[in-house]
Design a protein around this motif. Structure first.
Motif, PDB file in Angstrom:
ATOM      1  N   THR A  89     -11.274  14.041  12.263  1.00 19.58           N
ATOM      2  CA  THR A  89     -10.958  14.726  11.010  1.00 19.58           C
ATOM      3  C   THR A  89     -10.711  16.212  11.259  1.00 19.58           C
ATOM      4  O   THR A  89     -11.356  16.836  12.110  1.00 19.58           O
ATOM      5  N   THR A 104     -10.870  18.636   4.861  1.00 19.02           N
ATOM      6  CA  THR A 104     -11.289  17.797   3.742  1.00 19.02           C
ATOM      7  C   THR A 104     -10.427  18.151   2.536  1.00 19.02           C
ATOM      8  O   THR A 104      -9.863  19.247   2.456  1.00 19.02           O
ATOM      9  N   TRP A 139     -12.658  13.796   0.432  1.00 22.76           N
ATOM     10  CA  TRP A 139     -12.094  12.893   1.439  1.00 22.76           C
ATOM     11  C   TRP A 139     -11.884  13.668   2.742  1.00 22.76           C
ATOM     12  O   TRP A 139     -11.467  14.825   2.723  1.00 22.76           O
ATOM     13  N   ASP A 140     -12.152  13.017   3.859  1.00 21.68           N
ATOM     14  CA  ASP A 140     -11.842  13.590   5.167  1.00 21.68           C
ATOM     15  C   ASP A 140     -10.335  13.475   5.403  1.00 21.68           C
ATOM     16  O   ASP A 140      -9.711  12.466   5.048  1.00 21.68           O
ATOM     17  N   VAL A 141      -9.744  14.480   6.007  1.00 20.26           N
ATOM     18  CA  VAL A 141      -8.304  14.478   6.294  1.00 20.26           C
ATOM     19  C   VAL A 141      -8.079  14.312   7.793  1.00 20.26           C
ATOM     20  O   VAL A 141      -8.723  14.977   8.612  1.00 20.26           O
ATOM     21  N   ILE A 165      -6.594   9.726   5.149  1.00 12.46           N
ATOM     22  CA  ILE A 165      -7.779  10.296   4.511  1.00 12.46           C
ATOM     23  C   ILE A 165      -8.848   9.207   4.437  1.00 12.46           C
ATOM     24  O   ILE A 165      -8.531   8.015   4.356  1.00 12.46           O
TER      25      ILE A 165
END
Length: 214
Positions: free
Chosen positions: A147, A150, A158-160, A176
């Protein structure tokens, strides 16, 4: 007695042996040339006949449509198999479901592949609900990508993930993921960040319900 050689009208005299040989050679050449032309024409006719058979004899019709995926039935079977609730993406008017299955392995995953119904729209998004997993599972699906940021979508973080070259082979450009109770949910594919966020937002009610039940 030997019969005298005939007089050739064009020459006004008998042909010499050299002239006779040249005339015969030219006659043979002309004959072979005419045979080659006939063979070429015959081959062309045969080729055209074969093409005509292919064009007119092969059945035609509309391209076969993609097989229907009964998402409701498959998800019900997955819930029964896992004895737990699963998140079911709603295709709505924009998406169609290309694939839905339970993937076994060290981590069991509920997988759904979505693509736009409109042929003018490109790309895909894959939904994955990894059972009893956290964010450390995501790099397994993203060729080791960790990641990078976020993003908050509909009140949830959400993690990106941006796979870059690591996702090129699978055409994965953006992803995500978020923790939902004991499970980790990942959306990844080749659609834009906005398109992916819209799909994530549509899942919020189910995500919230599953989080509260955990």
């Amino acid at each position: 007695m030997n019969k005298p050689a005939p007089i050739v009208a064009e020459l006004g005299r008998p042909e010499t042996p050299e002239e006779t040989a040249a005339r015969k050679a030219e006659s043979s050449r002309a004959y072979r040339s005419s045979q080659n032309v006939r063979s070429l024409v015959a081959a062309l006719i045969v080729t055209l006949a074969v093409v005509a058979v292919i064009v007119f004899a092969v059945p035609r019709g509309e391209p076969a449509s993609a097989p229907h995926v009964d998402l409701a039935a498959i998800s019900a079977d997955v819930e029964s198999t896992m004895d737990r609730a699963v998140i079911v993406p709603e295709p709505g008017t924009f998406w169609r479901v290309n694939k839905a299955e339970l993937t076994s392995g060290s981590t069991v995953v509920w997988d759904v592949t979505l693509a736009p119904k409109d042929e003018d729209e490109r790309g895909f998004i894959k939904f994955a609900q990894a059972f009893d997993a956290d964010s450390s599972w995501a790099p397994q699906r993203l060729n080791g990508t960790a990641t990078t940021d976020t993003v908050r979508i509909d009140g949830r973080e959400w993690d990106v993930y941006e796979p870059g070259d690591a996702g090129a082979k699978q055409n994965i450009t953006y992803a995500i993921g978020t923790q939902v109770g004991a499970d980790y949910v990942l959306l990844y594919g080749s659609r834009s960040a906005d398109s992916t966020a819209e799909l994530a937002e549509s899942l919020t009610p189910q995500i919230d319900s599953l989080s509260e039940a955990s």
